[in-house]
Scaffold this active site. Structure first.
Site, short mmCIF file in Angstrom:
data_model
loop_
_atom_site.label_atom_id
_atom_site.label_comp_id
_atom_site.label_asym_id
_atom_site.label_seq_id
_atom_site.Cartn_x
_atom_site.Cartn_y
_atom_site.Cartn_z
N GLY A 177 0.83 -1.20 0.00
CA GLY A 177 0.00 0.00 0.00
C GLY A 177 0.87 1.25 0.00
N GLY A 399 -33.47 -3.62 -2.45
CA GLY A 399 -32.86 -2.91 -3.58
C GLY A 399 -32.03 -1.71 -3.14
CB THR A 420 -6.99 -11.72 1.30
OG1 THR A 420 -8.35 -11.59 0.92
CG2 THR A 420 -6.33 -12.72 0.40
CD GLU A 422 -0.87 -8.33 8.97
OE1 GLU A 422 -0.32 -9.18 9.67
OE2 GLU A 422 -0.26 -7.37 8.46
#
Lengths: 664, 664
Positions: A177, A399, A420, A422
Site C-alpha cells: 500500500g 434494492g 486475505t 495478514e
C-alpha cells in the site's frame, strides 16, 4: 412519532449507560463525541459524505489530504490525549490511505529491526514525513509463504553494497500500500546472499524515488497495480529492481547483520516478531467488531423504517421489515455477533498485554503458543464472519441496499481485504489446528492442555446435551458446554485421522485439512463465547445497570442458539442432541429473536456510531431515509446535466428525428 | 509444459464434444465462435478489457455506443440467424445498458397490453429507437408489493386526460433502468382513479422528455439515482409527476380500458402476465448458470497456475493451489453446481415451452401453479447460490482476486442485483411454500400432488437412508431419495405448524416463515438434482461420448454429496442418516473431489467461455497469468504519471525539503 422514536421508547435498558460502557467509560465517550463534533463541522472532513461518486484520483487525493491534515486538526482541538483523539479521528475518516503502511509497517519495522544508529538516521525523517515508506514483502507470484520470496539482496564486499534484484517476473513486488505513487522509500524483504550463501529473507531500507522529482531512481521500476474491488484510496503498487545498489547499512541490523567483509551474523532470538503479529490480529478482530457494528446499525435502522408487503388491514400500512421472521433471523444474530466480537477483541487485548508484560519483565514466553494459535484462528473466523455479515445486512435492505447511498458498497469493498491480508484465513486456521493437535496429543498421554484448550479434557464428558432436558434451552453453561463438546469431538476426530495419516508418513494438515479447519473453527467459536460470557460478567461487575446486563445475556444466548441452528449437524451427528432438542432449539431461537426485537434499534444505538462514520442514507440516526435518499440523488454528478454522457453524439439525432414537437 | 497444458492433457473425457453439447450443437457452437472472433477484432468491442478503470460516464457512454452498434455489427456478419448472433454478441458485451428495459420491458409491455391501434402508434418508433422507453413501477417507498404503489392517474373526463401525480415523497418512481438520462418515455404503473374510484395499478405510456432537447417536460422531474455497488453502466433513475396530463389513450387498453366519459372496464382474464414472469425467471436461472460458469472458470484456471506455501522438497516448488483440499472443497462443487444450473435452466425452458404451447393451443392453464411455484423458488435459490459462489471463487484466488484485473469485482457488482430484482428471494421462496402447503394438504387428504411435488407422497417412505448401508454412498437414486426425504419432512413439519397457526387465525407464511423458507429451499434442491439427472440422461441419449457422460455423473454425485455435507443437520436430525453415514459421506466426498480434480480445467474449458467474456487476467485460456497482470498494471490510468494526484499540492515540498540529492 417517528419510527425510530417509537423503537427507542420501547427499549428495555438504559442505552446511554451501555453506550458509555462499550466506549470504554465516560471520558472516552466524551472524547469521541468531541472529535466527532469537531470533524463534522470541518469542510475538509465533512466532504466524505458524497464519496461514492468520487473518481479514484479524487478519492486518493482527498483521502491523502485528510490524513495530512489530521495532526493540525488534532492539535487545534487541544485535547489532553492527542493520540487518543487522533485514533478516533482516524476511525471517523474510515478510509485506508497511502500513508497507512508508513505509519503501520515502515516505522515499526525500523523501530523493531533497526539498530540505534539506523533508528536515529531514519526515524526523525519518518516522523515529519520528509520520507514516506511502505513495506514491500509480497511478490506477484508469492504470498503467505515467506520462504518462497525471490527478490535477492546480494552483498558486494568490493563496494560494501547490496545489489537488490528482481530475477523473474514473479519476483516483482506486488501489493504494498502506498507504493504505487505515494512512497519514496520501502522496507524491501529480499533474500540475503553473501559469501555465496543464501540466508533467506531479510529487511532492507531502500529509497526508490528521487526526493525532488519523485521520479523512480535508475534501476527502479515502480507503479500502481490498478484499481481493485475496494481500497481504491490506496495506491497499492508494484516494484522491480534491476541490480539496484544500496549501502551495506541499508540492511536493518538490530537482529541479524553483515560485516563489511560480508560475514553474516544471524539473529540471536528467533520469532521475536510473533508478539507484534498477535497485536495486529487483535486489531483485526476489533475492526471486525467495528465494521459489523457499522453494517448492522444501518441494516437494523433501515429495517425499522422500511415497510414491505402484507399490508395490515387495520392501518393499511405495509409490514415493518424488521417484523419479518427472516429479517430478524438474519439481523438480530448479527447484532449479537457484533457484541461477541467486541468482547473478543477486549479479551485478545488483555491476553496480549499480559503476555507482553510477563515476557518483558520476567522473560516468560510460555503463553506465546496459545496466543499465536488463538489470535490466528480468531482473525480468520471474525474477519470472514464480518465480511459475510456486511453482505447479509445489505441484502436485508433490499434494492436500496445496492445503492452507494446506502453505504454498504464502500464498507464491503474496504472490509473485504481483511479476509486475505495478514495471513490467508485457511492458512491461519491451520495454525490453530497445529496447536489443537498438540493439545489433543497431550490429552491422549494423560496431560492437560493449557488455557483456553483445557476443555478438551472433557471430551468424554456428557455424551448427551442436557439442553431442554434437565436444563432450560437458554442455560448459558449448558450452551457453552455444547460448543465445547462439539469442538472436543471435532478435535478428537481430526487427531485420530492425523495419527493414521502420520503413521503413513503423510502431512495431516494437508490430508486431513477439512477436518482440521472444522475443528479450528469450532474451537474459535468456544473462545468467542467464553470471551462474550466473561465480558458480560465484567460489565455487571463494573456497574452496568441490571437491565443492560440482562439484554447482554439475551444476546449471548442468541449468539449461541443461532450458531447451533446454523451448524446443527455438528451437534446432532453424534447424538449429542436429538430431534426433539433440535425442534426445541428452533422454537427457543424464535422466542429469543422476539425478546431481542424490541431492543434492536437501542442496541445498535449503543454502538455509538456517528452519522459521519456510517455515511449512509439508510442508517442515519434520525431515520429520515427517504428525504436523505432523494437529496443524495439530486447531488449525484450524473445529474449535473439533463442529458447523459454521449447524448449529442449517440442519441440526439435519433431521438429528435421526425418529432417537430412533443406528442403525447 | 505450461500448467494448463498439463491439466488439459490429463482430462478423462473429450472436451470438444462436451463443449459442443453444452453450447447446443455444432451449429450453435460455430456461430458462437464466429461472433466471438468478429467482436474480438473490432476496436469498439475489444476496448472492454480495460473497463474496470473507466469512470462511470465512460462506462455509460461506451456501453451505450456498443449497444447502438450491435445491429450494424450483426448485419455485417451476414449470419443466417441474425437474432441468434445478436444474443451471443449481447452476452459477450456482458454489461447492462440503459437500453435494456426499452427492449426487455417497454416494448413487450406495449406488445402485451397495448391494443392494435396503440401498438401501431408506438412500436415502429420503438423499433427504430425514435423513442426510448423504460418501465417505471417501483417507488422510493414501495418495492415488491404492487398494491402499495402510490402514484395516481386520475381521469379528467372534461379534457379526456389522465392526470399523473406523485402525491408523496415515497411515491417517487425509483430504480427504472435507463430512466436517469437515456429514456424519453416510460411505462408508468399508476393507480387508475376514475369516477371517484381507485382501480389499482395500471400501465400508461408517458413521454417524459422533449424530443429535441431531451429536457424534462413541464410537470416532470427526473434524474439519476447515483452510483451503485455495480450496474453503473445503467442510469437507474427517479421520476416525479406534478399533475402531469396525458391523453386518455396513453393508458394501455388491450385488457382494461376507460371510456371517454370515464367508465372503467376491467380486464377479462386475470393474471395473464404469469407466463411472462416464468419466462423471465427461466432467463435468470440461465444467467445464474452463465455467471457461475464465468467465475468458476477464472478460479479453477488460476488455481491450477498459482502455487502457494508447502514447497515440495523434491522440486522446491510451492504446492498447486488446486491441490489444497479446502480449495477443492470450495471450487469443484461450484463446477458441479454450474452444470446443475445449466440443466435446470434447460428444464425450465422446456417446462415453459410446454405450458406456452398447451395454454395457447388448448387453453390448458393447469400447469401454471407448479410452473409459477417452481420458477419462483429456482430463481431465488440459483441467484443466491451464484452470487455467493462468485464471492467464494474470488476468495480462492487470494489477494489477486481482489484486483479489478481478476474480473471478479465487475462480475460480483453486476450479478448482485439478480438476488433482489424480479422478486426478492425470500418473498419468492414463500411463493413456492404456498404451493407446497397446498400439495401437503392434498396429500393429507389422500390426494396426489402433481408433477415435481409428487415425491411428497413418499414422506413416510424409508426413515433410514440406505446410503452406505445397502447401497453405495454414490448411488444416484439413493442420493436423490435422501433429498426428497429431507424435503418431504421439512414440508410436513411446516404444514403441521401451519395447521396450528391457521387454527389460531394466524398467517403461517409469517408465523412459520423460517420453516417454510427452509422447506422451499429443500424442494428446489430436489428439482435441481432431478433436472441435473434428466440432463445427464438426455446427454447420453443425444450421443455424448461415454467419457463425457461419466464425468457428468461424477459431477451429479459431487453436487449431491457436497450439498448434504453443507446441510448435514437436515439429514441426520431425524435419524435418516447416522454418525457412521455422516463420516462415510465426508470420506466419499473427499474421494469424489479427488476423482473430479484431474478434470477440473477441462470441465471449465467445456463451458466454452471466451477470454473476451471472462475479461480476467487470472482466467484467460492460456494461463499466462503473471504477464497479463503485469501488462494490465502498466496500462492503469494511475500510471499515466509518475506522481499521484495532488502530489504537487500535498507532498512535493514536504518530500524534497532537506534533500539536495538522493541519499542511500
Amino acid at each position: 412519532m417517528c419510527a425510530h422514536c417509537r423503537e427507542r421508547a420501547g427499549a428495555s435498558f438504559d442505552v446511554h449507560a451501555l453506550t458509555v460502557y462499550l466506549a470504554g467509560g465516560e471520558e472516552a465517550w466524551a472524547l469521541r463525541q468531541r472529535v466527532t463534533q469537531a470533524v463534522a463541522n470541518d469542510p475538509l472532513y465533512a466532504q466524505k459524505t458524497g464519496k461514492a461518486d468520487w473518481t479514484r484520483a479524487q478519492l486518493y487525493e482527498r483521502t491523502l489530504e485528510m490524513y495530512l491534515g489530521m495532526t493540525k486538526k488534532v492539535l487545534s482541538m487541544k485535547e489532553k490525549d492527542p493520540l487518543a483523539a487522533g485514533r478516533v479521528l482516524r476511525e471517523l475518516l474510515d478510509e485506508p490511505c497511502g500513508l497507512d503502511l508508513h505509519v503501520g509497517m515502515f516505522i515499526p519495522t525500523i523501530q523493531g529491526q533497526g539498530d540505534a544508529e539506523q533508528q536515529k538516521q531514519w526515524l526523525p525523517l519518518c516522523y515529519n514525513l520528509s520520507i514516506i515508506g511502505t513495506y514491500a514483502q509480497t511478490e506477484l507470484g508469492h504470498g503467505t509463504y515467506l520462504r518462497g520470496l525471490e527478490t535477492t539482496a546480494t552483498y558486494d564486499a568490493s563496494t560494501q553494497e547490496f545489489v537488490i534484484h528482481s530475477p523473474t517476473l514473479t519476483s516483482t513486488k506486488w501489493w504494498p500500500g502506498g507504493l504505487g505513487k505515494t512512497a519514496n522509500h520501502v522496507i524491501c524483504m529480499a533474500r540475503l546472499v553473501t559469501q555465496g550463501k543464501d540466508y533467506g529473507p531479510h529487511a532492507f531500507v531502500v529509497r526508490i524515488r528521487d526526493a525532488n522529482t519523485h521520479v523512480p531512481l535508475p534501476g527502479i521500476a515502480v507503479g500502481d497495480i490498478g484499481s481493485k474491488l475496494g481500497y481504491n484510496a490506496i495506491d497499492n503498487g508494484w516494484l522491480r529492481f534491476d541490480h539496484f545498489r544500496i549501502p551495506r547499512r541499508a540492511m536493518l541490523m538490530r537482529h541479524a547483520s553483515v560485516d563489511a567483509d560480508g560475514m553474516y551474523h544471524p539473529p540471536k532470538v528467533a520469532k521475536v516478531a510473533y508478539g507484534t503479529m498477535v497485536f495486529v490480529r487483535a486489531d483485526i478482530v476489533q475492526n471486525a467488531a467495528l465494521f459489523l457494528k457499522k453494517a448492522v446499525t444501518t441494516a437494523v435502522r433501515y429495517a425499522s423504517v422500511r415497510r414491505q408487503s402484507n399490508a395490515d388491514p387495520s392501518t393499511g400500512k405495509e409490514l415493518q421489515v424488521l417484523d419479518y421472521p427472516h429479517c430478524q433471523r438474519t439481523l438480530l444474530p448479527l447484532v449479537a455477533t457484533a457484541f461477541a466480537f467486541h468482547f473478543t477483541a477486549e479479551y485478545m487485548r488483555n491476553m496480549y498485554t499480559a503476555f507482553e508484560k510477563s515476557s518483558r519483565t520476567s522473560g516468560d514466553f510460555s503463553a506465546l503458543p496459545e496466543l499465536h494459535a488463538t489470535s490466528s484462528g480468531l482473525k480468520a473466523l471474525c474477519s470472514a464472519r464480518t465480511k459475510d455479515g456486511i453482505e447479509e445486512c445489505r441484502l436485508t435492505s433490499g434494492g436500496h441496499g445496492f445503492m452507494a447511498a446506502a453505504g454498504y458498497s464502500g464498507t464491503l469493498g474496504n472490509y473485504a481485504p481483511n479476509v486475505t491480508y495478514e495471513g490467508e484465513n485457511n492458512v491461519l486456521l491451520l495454525q490453530t489446528a497445529r496447536y489443537l493437535l498438540k493439545a489433543a496429543q497431550r490429552v491422549a498421554k494423560g496431560g492437560a492442555p493449557a488455557g483456553g484448550a483445557a476443555y478438551l479434557l472433557c471430551s468424554s464428558a456428557p455424551a448427551r446435551s442436557p439442553l431442554g432436558k434437565s436444563t432450560e434451552m437458554r442455560d448459558e453453561h449448558a450452551l457453552l458446554d455444547a460448543y465445547r463438546h462439539r469442538s472436543a469431538r471435532l478435535v478428537a476426530e481430526a487427531a485420530t485421522a492425523a495419527a493414521k495419516t502420520m503413521a503413513r508418513g503423510g502431512d495431516t494438515f494437508s490430508v486431513d485439512q477439512l477436518a482440521w479447519i472444522a475443528a479450528a473453527n469450532a474451537h474459535c467459536a468456544c473462545v468467542i463465547l467464553t470471551a462474550f460470557q466473561d465480558g458480560v460478567r465484567a460489565a455487571a461487575k463494573a456497574g452496568l445497570p441490571a437491565s443492560g446486563v440482562a439484554v447482554l445475556r439475551r444476546l449471548f444466548v442468541l449468539e449461541a442458539l443461532s450458531g447451533m441452528d446454523s451448524s446443527l449437524g455438528d451437534f446432532v451427528e453424534d447424538g449429542f442432541m436429538d430431534a426433539s432438542q433440535a425442534r426445541l432449539l428452533r422454537a427457543t431461537l424464535r422466542q429469543v429473536l422476539g425478546d431481542v426485537r424490541p431492543d434492536a434499534v437501542a442496541l445498535v444505538d449503543s454502538f455509538g456510531l456517528s452519522d459521519l462514520f456510517l455515511n449512509s442514507c439508510l442508517g442515519s440516526y434520525d431515520g429520515d431515509v427517504y428525504n436523505r435518499l432523494f437529496e443524495y440523488a439530486q447531488a449525484a454528478p450524473f445529474n449535473d446535466s439533463q442529458t447523459g454522457p454521449g447524448y449529442e453524439r449517440l442519441l440526439q439525432t435519433r431521438l429528435s428525428k421526425g418529432f417537430g414537437k412533443p406528442k403525447l
